[in-house]
Design a protein around this motif. Structure first.
Motif, mmCIF file in Angstrom:
data_model
loop_
_atom_site.group_PDB
_atom_site.id
_atom_site.type_symbol
_atom_site.label_atom_id
_atom_site.label_comp_id
_atom_site.label_asym_id
_atom_site.label_seq_id
_atom_site.Cartn_x
_atom_site.Cartn_y
_atom_site.Cartn_z
ATOM 1 N N LEU A 25 0.830 -1.200 0.000
ATOM 2 C CA LEU A 25 0.000 0.000 0.000
ATOM 3 C C LEU A 25 0.869 1.257 0.000
ATOM 4 O O LEU A 25 0.640 2.186 -0.771
ATOM 5 C CB LEU A 25 -0.935 -0.009 1.214
ATOM 6 C CG LEU A 25 -1.850 1.190 1.392
ATOM 7 C CD1 LEU A 25 -2.873 1.240 0.266
ATOM 8 C CD2 LEU A 25 -2.557 1.100 2.732
ATOM 9 N N TYR A 52 -1.188 -1.494 -9.330
ATOM 10 C CA TYR A 52 -1.798 -0.845 -8.165
ATOM 11 C C TYR A 52 -3.321 -0.806 -8.237
ATOM 12 O O TYR A 52 -3.945 -0.020 -7.525
ATOM 13 C CB TYR A 52 -1.225 0.565 -7.994
ATOM 14 C CG TYR A 52 0.187 0.512 -7.467
ATOM 15 C CD1 TYR A 52 0.418 0.188 -6.140
ATOM 16 C CD2 TYR A 52 1.276 0.751 -8.279
ATOM 17 C CE1 TYR A 52 1.706 0.105 -5.644
ATOM 18 C CE2 TYR A 52 2.568 0.680 -7.797
ATOM 19 C CZ TYR A 52 2.776 0.356 -6.481
ATOM 20 O OH TYR A 52 4.049 0.270 -5.986
ATOM 21 N N VAL A 55 -5.021 -0.868 -4.867
ATOM 22 C CA VAL A 55 -4.882 0.400 -4.139
ATOM 23 C C VAL A 55 -5.825 1.440 -4.731
ATOM 24 O O VAL A 55 -6.452 2.212 -3.993
ATOM 25 C CB VAL A 55 -3.416 0.896 -4.159
ATOM 26 C CG1 VAL A 55 -3.291 2.239 -3.457
ATOM 27 C CG2 VAL A 55 -2.490 -0.129 -3.516
ATOM 28 N N LEU A 68 -4.913 8.522 1.147
ATOM 29 C CA LEU A 68 -4.131 8.095 -0.011
ATOM 30 C C LEU A 68 -3.847 9.263 -0.949
ATOM 31 O O LEU A 68 -2.760 9.364 -1.518
ATOM 32 C CB LEU A 68 -4.851 6.977 -0.770
ATOM 33 C CG LEU A 68 -4.792 5.589 -0.142
ATOM 34 C CD1 LEU A 68 -5.716 4.636 -0.886
ATOM 35 C CD2 LEU A 68 -3.374 5.057 -0.111
#
Length: 82
Positions: A25, A52, A55, A68
């Motif tokens: 992550l 990703y 994510v 994020l």
């Protein structure tokens, strides 16, 4: 004799189950940095999108959106520095 102070294998497995996803992550930050710094091509950007994807799903569908976003922006700002 004495007590064995080595962690048992189940502790190591549980540790890895926590550490590896967290490392994955958090690795998006350096990925953003290098993509920005090296002016990544669209092929590289597409590949990173696949790598990703989980994510990005977390970003789009959970309360991790704001953290994020801040984390990726921080890395992007680092890449903009001379």
């Amino acid at each position: 004799m004495g007590e064995d102070s080595r962690p048992d294998s189940s502790s190591a497995v549980w540790g890895l189950l926590v550490v590896l996803p967290l490392a994955y992550l958090l690795s998006i930050g350096p990925a953003v940095y290098f993509m920005k710094k090296l002016h990544a091509s669209s092929a590289v950007s597409d590949t990173m999108g696949v790598v990703y994807a989980p994510v990005l799903w977390l970003y789009d569908n959970t309360s991790l959106h704001k953290p994020l976003d801040r984390y990726a922006n921080w890395w992007e700002e680092l890449a903009d520095r001379p």
